[in-house]
Write a protein that holds these residues in place. Structure first.
Motif, PDB file in Angstrom:
ATOM      1  N   TRP A 236      40.016  50.729  46.034  1.00 41.13           N
ATOM      2  CA  TRP A 236      39.492  50.091  44.827  1.00 41.13           C
ATOM      3  C   TRP A 236      38.512  48.981  45.182  1.00 41.13           C
ATOM      4  O   TRP A 236      37.477  48.803  44.525  1.00 41.13           O
ATOM      5  CB  TRP A 236      40.634  49.551  43.969  1.00 41.13           C
ATOM      6  CG  TRP A 236      41.311  50.621  43.168  1.00 41.13           C
ATOM      7  CD1 TRP A 236      42.192  51.566  43.629  1.00 41.13           C
ATOM      8  CD2 TRP A 236      41.150  50.890  41.778  1.00 41.13           C
ATOM      9  NE1 TRP A 236      42.587  52.382  42.606  1.00 41.13           N
ATOM     10  CE2 TRP A 236      41.975  51.999  41.458  1.00 41.13           C
ATOM     11  CE3 TRP A 236      40.405  50.291  40.769  1.00 41.13           C
ATOM     12  CZ2 TRP A 236      42.059  52.517  40.174  1.00 41.13           C
ATOM     13  CZ3 TRP A 236      40.492  50.810  39.481  1.00 41.13           C
ATOM     14  CH2 TRP A 236      41.306  51.915  39.198  1.00 41.13           C
TER      15      TRP A 236
ATOM     16  N   THR B 213      38.236  48.967  36.839  1.00 42.60           N
ATOM     17  CA  THR B 213      39.562  48.609  36.320  1.00 42.60           C
ATOM     18  C   THR B 213      39.649  48.783  34.809  1.00 42.60           C
ATOM     19  O   THR B 213      40.681  48.485  34.217  1.00 42.60           O
ATOM     20  CB  THR B 213      39.912  47.153  36.679  1.00 42.60           C
ATOM     21  OG1 THR B 213      38.916  46.271  36.132  1.00 42.60           O
ATOM     22  CG2 THR B 213      39.999  46.961  38.185  1.00 42.60           C
ATOM     23  N   THR B 214      38.568  49.256  34.194  1.00 44.06           N
ATOM     24  CA  THR B 214      38.454  49.454  32.744  1.00 44.06           C
ATOM     25  C   THR B 214      38.722  48.175  31.959  1.00 44.06           C
ATOM     26  O   THR B 214      39.243  48.218  30.841  1.00 44.06           O
ATOM     27  CB  THR B 214      39.384  50.582  32.240  1.00 44.06           C
ATOM     28  OG1 THR B 214      40.747  50.166  32.314  1.00 44.06           O
ATOM     29  CG2 THR B 214      39.192  51.864  33.037  1.00 44.06           C
ATOM     30  N   THR B 215      38.371  47.036  32.550  1.00 45.41           N
ATOM     31  CA  THR B 215      38.555  45.763  31.850  1.00 45.41           C
ATOM     32  C   THR B 215      37.519  45.610  30.737  1.00 45.41           C
ATOM     33  O   THR B 215      37.845  45.219  29.615  1.00 45.41           O
ATOM     34  CB  THR B 215      38.452  44.587  32.832  1.00 45.41           C
ATOM     35  OG1 THR B 215      39.440  44.756  33.851  1.00 45.41           O
ATOM     36  CG2 THR B 215      38.695  43.264  32.118  1.00 45.41           C
TER      37      THR B 215
ATOM     38  N   GLN C 247      33.932  53.212  34.538  1.00 42.39           N
ATOM     39  CA  GLN C 247      35.132  53.118  33.705  1.00 42.39           C
ATOM     40  C   GLN C 247      35.833  54.461  33.601  1.00 42.39           C
ATOM     41  O   GLN C 247      37.064  54.534  33.649  1.00 42.39           O
ATOM     42  CB  GLN C 247      34.764  52.604  32.311  1.00 42.39           C
ATOM     43  CG  GLN C 247      34.305  51.153  32.297  1.00 42.39           C
ATOM     44  CD  GLN C 247      34.573  50.453  30.986  1.00 42.39           C
ATOM     45  OE1 GLN C 247      34.413  51.027  29.924  1.00 42.39           O
ATOM     46  NE2 GLN C 247      34.961  49.187  31.058  1.00 42.39           N
TER      47      GLN C 247
ATOM     48  N   GLY D 167      45.731  49.350  29.829  1.00 38.53           N
ATOM     49  CA  GLY D 167      46.328  48.317  30.682  1.00 38.53           C
ATOM     50  C   GLY D 167      47.490  47.650  29.965  1.00 38.53           C
ATOM     51  O   GLY D 167      48.190  48.278  29.166  1.00 38.53           O
TER      52      GLY D 167
ATOM     53  N   ASN E  91      43.473  43.783  31.521  1.00 35.14           N
ATOM     54  CA  ASN E  91      42.301  44.673  31.553  1.00 35.14           C
ATOM     55  C   ASN E  91      41.762  44.975  30.162  1.00 35.14           C
ATOM     56  O   ASN E  91      41.499  46.126  29.811  1.00 35.14           O
ATOM     57  CB  ASN E  91      42.633  45.988  32.273  1.00 35.14           C
ATOM     58  CG  ASN E  91      43.159  45.793  33.671  1.00 35.14           C
ATOM     59  OD1 ASN E  91      44.204  46.312  34.035  1.00 35.14           O
ATOM     60  ND2 ASN E  91      42.450  45.026  34.476  1.00 35.14           N
TER      61      ASN E  91
ATOM     62  N   ARG F  93      45.272  46.190  37.004  1.00 39.70           N
ATOM     63  CA  ARG F  93      45.040  47.638  36.951  1.00 39.70           C
ATOM     64  C   ARG F  93      46.006  48.406  37.851  1.00 39.70           C
ATOM     65  O   ARG F  93      46.457  49.495  37.508  1.00 39.70           O
ATOM     66  CB  ARG F  93      43.589  47.948  37.362  1.00 39.70           C
ATOM     67  CG  ARG F  93      43.251  49.434  37.460  1.00 39.70           C
ATOM     68  CD  ARG F  93      43.508  50.150  36.147  1.00 39.70           C
ATOM     69  NE  ARG F  93      43.278  51.594  36.234  1.00 39.70           N
ATOM     70  CZ  ARG F  93      44.138  52.470  36.701  1.00 39.70           C
ATOM     71  NH1 ARG F  93      45.326  52.060  37.181  1.00 39.70           N
ATOM     72  NH2 ARG F  93      43.858  53.763  36.718  1.00 39.70           N
TER      73      ARG F  93
END
Length: 487
Positions: free
Chosen positions: A81, A113-115, A138, A353, A436, A469
Protein backbone atom coordinates in the motif's frame (compact mmCIF):
# COMPACT_ATOMS: atom_id res chain seq x y z
CA UNK A 1 11.42 -16.51 9.73
CA UNK A 2 10.71 -13.70 7.28
CA UNK A 3 11.11 -14.72 3.63
CA UNK A 4 12.76 -11.64 2.17
CA UNK A 5 13.10 -12.95 -1.36
CA UNK A 6 9.49 -13.99 -1.84
CA UNK A 7 8.36 -10.65 -0.39
CA UNK A 8 10.52 -8.79 -2.93
CA UNK A 9 9.20 -10.96 -5.75
CA UNK A 10 5.56 -10.25 -4.90
CA UNK A 11 6.19 -6.52 -4.45
CA UNK A 12 7.98 -6.51 -7.81
CA UNK A 13 4.97 -8.09 -9.52
CA UNK A 14 2.64 -5.55 -7.90
CA UNK A 15 4.77 -2.63 -9.08
CA UNK A 16 4.84 -4.00 -12.62
CA UNK A 17 1.05 -4.23 -12.54
CA UNK A 18 0.81 -0.63 -11.33
CA UNK A 19 3.17 0.40 -14.13
CA UNK A 20 0.91 -1.27 -16.69
CA UNK A 21 -2.17 0.50 -15.32
CA UNK A 22 -0.38 3.85 -15.59
CA UNK A 23 0.44 3.15 -19.23
CA UNK A 24 -3.25 2.48 -19.89
CA UNK A 25 -4.11 5.82 -18.29
CA UNK A 26 -1.53 7.44 -20.61
CA UNK A 27 -3.93 6.80 -23.49
CA UNK A 28 -6.22 9.55 -22.20
CA UNK A 29 -3.69 12.41 -22.63
CA UNK A 30 -3.18 11.16 -26.18
CA UNK A 31 -6.93 11.07 -26.84
CA UNK A 32 -7.65 14.49 -25.30
CA UNK A 33 -4.39 16.09 -26.45
CA UNK A 34 -3.37 17.17 -22.94
CA UNK A 35 0.07 17.61 -21.44
CA UNK A 36 0.12 14.97 -18.68
CA UNK A 37 1.40 12.20 -20.98
CA UNK A 38 5.02 12.67 -19.91
CA UNK A 39 4.04 12.30 -16.25
CA UNK A 40 2.36 8.95 -16.85
CA UNK A 41 5.15 7.58 -19.05
CA UNK A 42 7.90 8.55 -16.61
CA UNK A 43 5.93 7.24 -13.64
CA UNK A 44 5.33 3.94 -15.44
CA UNK A 45 9.03 3.59 -16.35
CA UNK A 46 10.21 4.33 -12.81
CA UNK A 47 7.67 1.89 -11.35
CA UNK A 48 8.67 -0.78 -13.88
CA UNK A 49 12.38 -0.33 -13.11
CA UNK A 50 11.82 -0.78 -9.39
CA UNK A 51 9.45 -3.66 -10.06
CA UNK A 52 12.00 -5.50 -12.16
CA UNK A 53 14.71 -4.81 -9.57
CA UNK A 54 12.54 -6.32 -6.85
CA UNK A 55 11.82 -9.29 -9.13
CA UNK A 56 15.54 -9.86 -9.65
CA UNK A 57 16.17 -9.77 -5.90
CA UNK A 58 13.48 -12.39 -5.36
CA UNK A 59 14.28 -14.46 -8.45
CA UNK A 60 16.44 -17.07 -6.72
CA UNK A 61 13.76 -17.99 -4.20
CA UNK A 62 14.52 -21.41 -2.75
CA UNK A 63 11.96 -24.14 -2.36
CA UNK A 64 11.94 -23.86 1.39
CA UNK A 65 10.99 -20.19 1.02
CA UNK A 66 8.07 -20.87 -1.30
CA UNK A 67 5.56 -21.17 1.55
CA UNK A 68 4.57 -17.69 2.65
CA UNK A 69 3.90 -17.25 6.36
CA UNK A 70 1.25 -15.09 8.01
CA UNK A 71 3.97 -12.64 9.00
CA UNK A 72 5.12 -12.36 5.38
CA UNK A 73 1.55 -11.61 4.39
CA UNK A 74 1.29 -8.67 6.79
CA UNK A 75 4.56 -7.23 5.50
CA UNK A 76 3.52 -7.56 1.85
CA UNK A 77 0.13 -5.95 2.44
CA UNK A 78 1.38 -2.99 4.48
CA UNK A 79 4.40 -2.30 2.28
CA UNK A 80 2.47 -2.73 -0.98
CA UNK A 81 0.00 0.00 0.00
CA UNK A 82 2.86 2.37 0.80
CA UNK A 83 4.76 1.50 -2.40
CA UNK A 84 1.65 1.86 -4.56
CA UNK A 85 1.13 5.33 -3.10
CA UNK A 86 4.80 6.31 -3.49
CA UNK A 87 4.87 5.43 -7.19
CA UNK A 88 1.22 6.25 -7.78
CA UNK A 89 1.89 9.85 -6.80
CA UNK A 90 4.45 10.30 -9.60
CA UNK A 91 1.94 11.13 -12.39
CA UNK A 92 0.72 14.10 -10.32
CA UNK A 93 4.21 15.19 -9.32
CA UNK A 94 6.12 14.67 -12.58
CA UNK A 95 3.41 16.33 -14.68
CA UNK A 96 3.64 19.38 -12.41
CA UNK A 97 -0.06 19.55 -11.59
CA UNK A 98 0.73 18.85 -7.93
CA UNK A 99 4.20 20.40 -7.47
CA UNK A 100 4.63 19.27 -3.84
CA UNK A 101 5.49 15.58 -3.42
CA UNK A 102 3.85 15.54 0.03
CA UNK A 103 0.63 16.77 -1.57
CA UNK A 104 0.91 14.23 -4.41
CA UNK A 105 1.44 11.39 -1.93
CA UNK A 106 -1.50 12.61 0.17
CA UNK A 107 -3.78 12.63 -2.88
CA UNK A 108 -2.68 9.14 -3.89
CA UNK A 109 -2.98 7.59 -0.45
CA UNK A 110 -6.38 9.24 -0.09
CA UNK A 111 -7.31 7.58 -3.37
CA UNK A 112 -6.07 4.06 -2.66
CA UNK A 113 -7.57 4.06 0.85
CA UNK A 114 -10.85 5.43 -0.61
CA UNK A 115 -10.75 8.30 1.88
CA UNK A 116 -11.65 10.93 -0.70
CA UNK A 117 -9.89 13.89 0.95
CA UNK A 118 -8.23 16.07 -1.68
CA UNK A 119 -5.58 18.79 -1.67
CA UNK A 120 -6.60 19.88 -5.19
CA UNK A 121 -8.36 23.24 -4.91
CA UNK A 122 -9.56 23.35 -8.51
CA UNK A 123 -10.43 19.81 -9.57
CA UNK A 124 -11.98 20.91 -12.86
CA UNK A 125 -8.65 22.37 -14.00
CA UNK A 126 -7.00 18.93 -13.88
CA UNK A 127 -6.48 17.02 -17.18
CA UNK A 128 -8.65 14.02 -17.98
CA UNK A 129 -5.81 11.51 -17.59
CA UNK A 130 -5.02 12.53 -14.01
CA UNK A 131 -8.69 12.69 -13.09
CA UNK A 132 -9.19 9.16 -14.38
CA UNK A 133 -6.05 7.90 -12.57
CA UNK A 134 -7.38 9.60 -9.44
CA UNK A 135 -10.69 7.73 -9.73
CA UNK A 136 -8.96 4.48 -10.66
CA UNK A 137 -6.84 4.58 -7.48
CA UNK A 138 -10.06 4.51 -5.50
CA UNK A 139 -11.52 1.68 -7.55
CA UNK A 140 -8.38 -0.46 -7.14
CA UNK A 141 -8.15 0.33 -3.43
CA UNK A 142 -11.85 -0.31 -2.86
CA UNK A 143 -11.49 -4.08 -2.57
CA UNK A 144 -7.78 -3.93 -1.71
CA UNK A 145 -4.62 -3.71 -3.77
CA UNK A 146 -3.40 -7.22 -3.01
CA UNK A 147 -6.91 -8.72 -3.05
CA UNK A 148 -7.54 -7.17 -6.47
CA UNK A 149 -4.31 -8.70 -7.77
CA UNK A 150 -4.96 -12.14 -6.27
CA UNK A 151 -8.42 -12.16 -7.84
CA UNK A 152 -7.22 -11.17 -11.31
CA UNK A 153 -3.87 -12.97 -11.36
CA UNK A 154 -3.54 -15.98 -9.02
CA UNK A 155 0.25 -15.68 -9.05
CA UNK A 156 1.01 -16.00 -5.37
CA UNK A 157 0.22 -19.69 -4.95
CA UNK A 158 0.10 -20.88 -1.36
CA UNK A 159 0.51 -17.32 -0.11
CA UNK A 160 -3.01 -16.33 -1.15
CA UNK A 161 -4.57 -17.23 2.20
CA UNK A 162 -1.98 -15.25 4.17
CA UNK A 163 -2.36 -12.21 1.93
CA UNK A 164 -6.14 -12.36 2.10
CA UNK A 165 -6.12 -12.65 5.89
CA UNK A 166 -3.79 -9.66 6.22
CA UNK A 167 -5.91 -7.40 4.01
CA UNK A 168 -9.45 -8.68 4.60
CA UNK A 169 -11.94 -6.25 6.08
CA UNK A 170 -14.01 -7.16 9.12
CA UNK A 171 -13.77 -9.36 12.23
CA UNK A 172 -14.78 -12.52 10.33
CA UNK A 173 -13.44 -13.70 6.98
CA UNK A 174 -15.95 -16.03 5.36
CA UNK A 175 -15.01 -17.64 2.03
CA UNK A 176 -17.30 -18.14 -0.95
CA UNK A 177 -15.09 -20.89 -2.34
CA UNK A 178 -12.28 -23.05 -0.88
CA UNK A 179 -9.82 -21.32 -3.23
CA UNK A 180 -9.20 -17.66 -2.43
CA UNK A 181 -8.53 -16.81 -6.07
CA UNK A 182 -11.95 -18.17 -7.10
CA UNK A 183 -13.71 -16.28 -4.30
CA UNK A 184 -11.82 -13.18 -5.38
CA UNK A 185 -12.94 -13.50 -8.98
CA UNK A 186 -16.55 -13.93 -7.91
CA UNK A 187 -16.35 -10.78 -5.80
CA UNK A 188 -14.60 -8.87 -8.59
CA UNK A 189 -17.48 -9.89 -10.86
CA UNK A 190 -19.98 -8.28 -8.48
CA UNK A 191 -17.74 -5.22 -8.18
CA UNK A 192 -17.54 -4.85 -11.97
CA UNK A 193 -21.28 -5.34 -12.33
CA UNK A 194 -22.07 -2.59 -9.82
CA UNK A 195 -19.56 -0.25 -11.46
CA UNK A 196 -20.89 -0.82 -14.99
CA UNK A 197 -24.55 -0.54 -13.97
CA UNK A 198 -23.81 2.65 -12.05
CA UNK A 199 -21.99 4.18 -15.04
CA UNK A 200 -24.87 3.27 -17.38
CA UNK A 201 -27.49 4.64 -14.98
CA UNK A 202 -25.61 7.93 -14.57
CA UNK A 203 -25.21 8.25 -18.34
CA UNK A 204 -28.94 7.71 -18.82
CA UNK A 205 -29.56 10.44 -16.25
CA UNK A 206 -27.70 12.93 -18.44
CA UNK A 207 -24.19 12.83 -17.00
CA UNK A 208 -21.36 12.86 -19.59
CA UNK A 209 -19.54 9.64 -20.43
CA UNK A 210 -16.27 10.65 -18.77
CA UNK A 211 -18.00 11.94 -15.63
CA UNK A 212 -20.31 8.92 -15.40
CA UNK A 213 -17.39 6.45 -15.60
CA UNK A 214 -15.36 8.34 -13.01
CA UNK A 215 -18.26 8.70 -10.59
CA UNK A 216 -19.19 5.04 -11.06
CA UNK A 217 -15.63 3.99 -10.18
CA UNK A 218 -15.67 6.12 -7.02
CA UNK A 219 -19.22 5.16 -6.03
CA UNK A 220 -18.57 1.42 -6.25
CA UNK A 221 -15.38 1.96 -4.24
CA UNK A 222 -17.26 4.17 -1.74
CA UNK A 223 -14.41 6.62 -2.26
CA UNK A 224 -15.98 9.98 -3.02
CA UNK A 225 -13.56 11.56 -5.50
CA UNK A 226 -15.48 13.67 -7.99
CA UNK A 227 -14.50 15.33 -11.25
CA UNK A 228 -16.26 18.51 -10.09
CA UNK A 229 -15.41 21.02 -7.39
CA UNK A 230 -18.98 20.94 -6.05
CA UNK A 231 -19.09 17.13 -6.05
CA UNK A 232 -22.54 15.73 -6.93
CA UNK A 233 -24.11 19.12 -6.25
CA UNK A 234 -22.60 20.36 -9.53
CA UNK A 235 -25.10 18.36 -11.61
CA UNK A 236 -28.16 19.77 -9.81
CA UNK A 237 -30.15 16.64 -10.62
CA UNK A 238 -32.43 14.87 -8.17
CA UNK A 239 -32.36 11.74 -10.33
CA UNK A 240 -28.55 11.58 -10.26
CA UNK A 241 -28.62 12.02 -6.48
CA UNK A 242 -31.00 9.09 -6.05
CA UNK A 243 -28.96 6.91 -8.42
CA UNK A 244 -25.74 7.70 -6.55
CA UNK A 245 -27.52 7.04 -3.23
CA UNK A 246 -28.73 3.63 -4.41
CA UNK A 247 -25.31 2.50 -5.60
CA UNK A 248 -23.56 3.87 -2.51
CA UNK A 249 -25.94 1.81 -0.39
CA UNK A 250 -25.46 -1.25 -2.61
CA UNK A 251 -21.67 -0.92 -2.37
CA UNK A 252 -21.94 -0.83 1.41
CA UNK A 253 -23.35 -4.39 1.52
CA UNK A 254 -21.07 -7.38 2.00
CA UNK A 255 -19.96 -8.40 -1.50
CA UNK A 256 -20.08 -12.07 -0.65
CA UNK A 257 -23.72 -11.63 0.34
CA UNK A 258 -24.40 -9.71 -2.88
CA UNK A 259 -22.89 -12.55 -4.91
CA UNK A 260 -25.32 -15.10 -3.48
CA UNK A 261 -28.26 -12.75 -3.95
CA UNK A 262 -27.42 -11.69 -7.53
CA UNK A 263 -25.97 -14.88 -9.00
CA UNK A 264 -27.58 -17.55 -6.84
CA UNK A 265 -30.96 -15.91 -6.19
CA UNK A 266 -30.75 -16.51 -2.44
CA UNK A 267 -32.73 -13.45 -1.29
CA UNK A 268 -33.33 -15.06 2.09
CA UNK A 269 -29.68 -14.47 2.93
CA UNK A 270 -30.40 -10.74 3.16
CA UNK A 271 -33.29 -11.30 5.55
CA UNK A 272 -31.21 -13.65 7.72
CA UNK A 273 -28.04 -11.55 7.80
CA UNK A 274 -27.71 -9.67 11.09
CA UNK A 275 -25.19 -7.16 9.81
CA UNK A 276 -27.31 -6.22 6.78
CA UNK A 277 -30.32 -5.62 9.03
CA UNK A 278 -28.24 -3.42 11.33
CA UNK A 279 -26.86 -1.51 8.34
CA UNK A 280 -30.36 -0.88 6.96
CA UNK A 281 -31.66 0.03 10.41
CA UNK A 282 -28.91 2.56 11.08
CA UNK A 283 -29.38 4.22 7.67
CA UNK A 284 -33.18 4.41 8.07
CA UNK A 285 -33.02 5.66 11.66
CA UNK A 286 -30.61 8.50 10.94
CA UNK A 287 -32.37 9.36 7.67
CA UNK A 288 -35.67 9.69 9.54
CA UNK A 289 -34.22 11.88 12.28
CA UNK A 290 -32.31 14.13 9.86
CA UNK A 291 -35.33 14.40 7.53
CA UNK A 292 -37.63 15.56 10.33
CA UNK A 293 -34.96 17.94 11.66
CA UNK A 294 -34.38 19.49 8.21
CA UNK A 295 -38.11 19.87 7.60
CA UNK A 296 -38.61 21.63 10.93
CA UNK A 297 -35.54 23.84 11.00
CA UNK A 298 -34.78 24.68 7.33
CA UNK A 299 -36.72 26.02 4.32
CA UNK A 300 -36.62 22.55 2.69
CA UNK A 301 -39.98 20.94 1.90
CA UNK A 302 -40.64 17.31 2.78
CA UNK A 303 -39.24 15.94 -0.49
CA UNK A 304 -36.03 17.99 -0.34
CA UNK A 305 -35.56 17.18 3.34
CA UNK A 306 -35.82 13.45 2.67
CA UNK A 307 -33.56 13.56 -0.41
CA UNK A 308 -30.81 15.53 1.33
CA UNK A 309 -31.03 13.44 4.48
CA UNK A 310 -30.94 10.10 2.64
CA UNK A 311 -28.07 11.15 0.38
CA UNK A 312 -25.78 12.49 3.11
CA UNK A 313 -26.58 9.80 5.69
CA UNK A 314 -25.82 7.09 3.10
CA UNK A 315 -22.70 8.91 1.85
CA UNK A 316 -21.31 9.18 5.38
CA UNK A 317 -22.27 5.76 6.76
CA UNK A 318 -20.86 4.04 3.67
CA UNK A 319 -17.85 6.40 4.00
CA UNK A 320 -18.23 7.45 0.36
CA UNK A 321 -18.05 11.17 1.09
CA UNK A 322 -20.00 12.63 -1.83
CA UNK A 323 -21.93 15.83 -1.08
CA UNK A 324 -24.66 17.90 -2.68
CA UNK A 325 -24.38 20.80 -0.26
CA UNK A 326 -22.36 21.82 2.78
CA UNK A 327 -24.21 20.11 5.63
CA UNK A 328 -22.28 22.11 8.25
CA UNK A 329 -24.46 25.10 7.26
CA UNK A 330 -27.46 23.22 8.62
CA UNK A 331 -28.38 23.59 12.33
CA UNK A 332 -25.64 22.18 14.64
CA UNK A 333 -27.91 19.39 15.90
CA UNK A 334 -28.14 17.96 12.35
CA UNK A 335 -24.49 18.07 11.40
CA UNK A 336 -23.54 16.64 14.77
CA UNK A 337 -25.91 13.73 14.02
CA UNK A 338 -24.09 13.28 10.73
CA UNK A 339 -20.80 13.50 12.64
CA UNK A 340 -21.99 10.57 14.75
CA UNK A 341 -22.47 8.58 11.53
CA UNK A 342 -18.71 8.91 10.91
CA UNK A 343 -18.13 6.04 13.34
CA UNK A 344 -20.42 3.39 11.93
CA UNK A 345 -19.36 2.34 8.47
CA UNK A 346 -21.35 -0.12 6.38
CA UNK A 347 -20.85 -3.89 6.21
CA UNK A 348 -17.69 -5.93 6.56
CA UNK A 349 -16.65 -7.35 3.21
CA UNK A 350 -17.77 -4.18 1.44
CA UNK A 351 -15.62 -1.29 0.22
CA UNK A 352 -16.56 1.06 3.07
CA UNK A 353 -14.45 2.18 6.03
CA UNK A 354 -15.39 2.98 9.61
CA UNK A 355 -15.95 0.49 12.40
CA UNK A 356 -18.43 -1.62 10.37
CA UNK A 357 -21.98 -2.53 11.33
CA UNK A 358 -21.01 -6.05 12.40
CA UNK A 359 -18.73 -4.68 15.12
CA UNK A 360 -21.42 -2.26 16.29
CA UNK A 361 -23.89 -5.15 16.46
CA UNK A 362 -21.51 -7.40 18.41
CA UNK A 363 -20.57 -4.61 20.82
CA UNK A 364 -24.18 -3.64 21.59
CA UNK A 365 -25.29 -7.26 21.93
CA UNK A 366 -22.37 -7.90 24.30
CA UNK A 367 -23.28 -4.83 26.35
CA UNK A 368 -26.87 -6.01 26.61
CA UNK A 369 -25.69 -9.43 27.77
CA UNK A 370 -23.54 -7.88 30.49
CA UNK A 371 -26.58 -6.12 31.95
CA UNK A 372 -28.57 -9.35 31.79
CA UNK A 373 -25.69 -11.23 33.42
CA UNK A 374 -25.85 -8.86 36.40
CA UNK A 375 -29.49 -9.82 36.90
CA UNK A 376 -28.95 -13.51 36.12
CA UNK A 377 -25.37 -14.43 37.14
CA UNK A 378 -25.71 -18.12 36.22
CA UNK A 379 -27.37 -17.64 32.84
CA UNK A 380 -25.63 -18.68 29.61
CA UNK A 381 -25.97 -15.68 27.32
CA UNK A 382 -24.28 -16.19 23.96
CA UNK A 383 -24.02 -13.41 21.39
CA UNK A 384 -25.57 -14.54 18.12
CA UNK A 385 -24.98 -13.05 14.68
CA UNK A 386 -26.98 -14.42 11.73
CA UNK A 387 -28.03 -17.36 13.88
CA UNK A 388 -24.46 -18.32 14.79
CA UNK A 389 -22.83 -17.95 18.19
CA UNK A 390 -20.00 -15.42 18.17
CA UNK A 391 -16.84 -16.94 19.64
CA UNK A 392 -15.04 -15.43 22.58
CA UNK A 393 -12.02 -14.75 20.36
CA UNK A 394 -14.14 -12.73 17.93
CA UNK A 395 -15.72 -10.71 20.75
CA UNK A 396 -12.25 -10.04 22.15
CA UNK A 397 -11.04 -8.96 18.71
CA UNK A 398 -13.99 -6.58 18.27
CA UNK A 399 -13.42 -5.05 21.71
CA UNK A 400 -9.68 -4.64 21.08
CA UNK A 401 -10.31 -3.08 17.67
CA UNK A 402 -12.79 -0.62 19.19
CA UNK A 403 -10.33 0.41 21.90
CA UNK A 404 -7.57 0.97 19.35
CA UNK A 405 -9.96 2.84 17.06
CA UNK A 406 -10.97 5.35 19.73
CA UNK A 407 -7.41 5.60 21.07
CA UNK A 408 -6.04 6.43 17.62
CA UNK A 409 -8.86 8.88 17.02
CA UNK A 410 -7.91 10.75 20.21
CA UNK A 411 -4.18 10.60 19.38
CA UNK A 412 -4.97 12.12 16.00
CA UNK A 413 -7.20 14.74 17.60
CA UNK A 414 -4.43 15.85 19.96
CA UNK A 415 -1.88 15.84 17.14
CA UNK A 416 -3.95 18.14 14.94
CA UNK A 417 -4.56 20.43 17.92
CA UNK A 418 -0.79 20.56 18.48
CA UNK A 419 -0.13 21.77 14.92
CA UNK A 420 -2.60 24.63 15.25
CA UNK A 421 -5.94 23.28 14.00
CA UNK A 422 -9.03 24.30 16.00
CA UNK A 423 -10.68 21.79 18.28
CA UNK A 424 -13.79 20.93 16.22
CA UNK A 425 -11.90 20.64 12.95
CA UNK A 426 -9.10 18.61 14.56
CA UNK A 427 -11.67 16.12 15.84
CA UNK A 428 -13.36 15.91 12.44
CA UNK A 429 -10.09 15.46 10.52
CA UNK A 430 -8.86 12.69 12.83
CA UNK A 431 -12.11 10.75 12.57
CA UNK A 432 -12.38 11.45 8.84
CA UNK A 433 -8.93 10.00 8.08
CA UNK A 434 -9.29 7.01 10.38
CA UNK A 435 -12.75 6.13 9.01
CA UNK A 436 -11.69 6.90 5.41
CA UNK A 437 -14.55 9.32 4.82
CA UNK A 438 -12.84 12.49 3.56
CA UNK A 439 -15.61 14.76 4.85
CA UNK A 440 -15.30 16.54 8.16
CA UNK A 441 -16.84 19.18 10.41
CA UNK A 442 -15.55 22.57 11.49
CA UNK A 443 -15.36 26.24 10.55
CA UNK A 444 -14.29 25.49 6.98
CA UNK A 445 -17.29 23.28 6.26
CA UNK A 446 -17.54 19.62 5.33
CA UNK A 447 -14.81 19.85 2.67
CA UNK A 448 -11.92 21.64 4.33
CA UNK A 449 -9.00 23.04 2.29
CA UNK A 450 -6.61 20.14 2.96
CA UNK A 451 -3.96 21.97 0.93
CA UNK A 452 -3.64 24.55 3.72
CA UNK A 453 -2.73 21.92 6.32
CA UNK A 454 0.93 21.94 7.46
CA UNK A 455 3.05 19.34 5.66
CA UNK A 456 3.57 17.29 8.82
CA UNK A 457 -0.21 17.14 9.19
CA UNK A 458 -0.58 15.77 5.67
CA UNK A 459 1.98 13.02 6.30
CA UNK A 460 0.28 12.09 9.57
CA UNK A 461 -3.09 12.08 7.82
CA UNK A 462 -1.83 9.56 5.27
CA UNK A 463 -0.72 7.34 8.15
CA UNK A 464 -4.19 7.47 9.72
CA UNK A 465 -5.78 6.74 6.33
CA UNK A 466 -3.61 3.65 5.90
CA UNK A 467 -4.22 2.43 9.45
CA UNK A 468 -7.97 2.89 9.03
CA UNK A 469 -8.11 1.19 5.63
CA UNK A 470 -6.11 -1.85 6.77
CA UNK A 471 -8.21 -2.21 9.91
CA UNK A 472 -5.55 -0.98 12.36
CA UNK A 473 -3.90 -4.31 13.23
CA UNK A 474 -2.16 -4.92 9.90
CA UNK A 475 -0.19 -1.69 10.21
CA UNK A 476 0.36 -1.47 13.96
CA UNK A 477 1.43 -5.11 14.14
CA UNK A 478 4.51 -4.59 11.99
CA UNK A 479 5.51 -1.62 14.19
CA UNK A 480 5.87 -3.84 17.26
CA UNK A 481 9.32 -5.29 18.15
CA UNK A 482 7.81 -8.74 18.79
CA UNK A 483 6.74 -8.98 15.14
CA UNK A 484 10.36 -8.91 13.95
CA UNK A 485 11.75 -11.44 16.40
CA UNK A 486 12.98 -14.66 14.78
CA UNK A 487 11.09 -17.61 16.20
Amino acid sequence: MIHVKIIHRILGVLLLIESGIMLLCALLPIFYGENDLFGFVMAALVSACFGMTFMMIGKSTKNKESAMTRRDGYIVVAVSWVLFSIFGSLPYYVSGYIPSYADAYFETMSGFTTTGATIIDDIEAMPHGLLFWRSLTQWIGGLGIVFFTVAVLPIFGVGEVQLFAAEAIGPTHGKLHPRISVSGRWIITVYLLITVLCAIALRLCGMGIFDSVNHALCTAATGGFSTKNASIGYFNSHTIEYVITFFMFLSGINYGLLFFVIFRGRLHKLANDTEFKWFVGIVLLFTLIVTVSLYISTPYNASASFRNALFHVTAIITTTGFTTTDYTLWPPFIWMLLGLCFYFGACAGSTSGGMKSIRIAILLKSMRNEFNRILHPNAVLPVRVSGKVVSGATKQSVLTFSIFFFALMFVGWFFYLAIGIDIAEAYGISLSCLSNIGLTIGDHGCNIPWSDMPTIGKWFSTFLMLVGRLEIFSVLLILTPAFWKHR
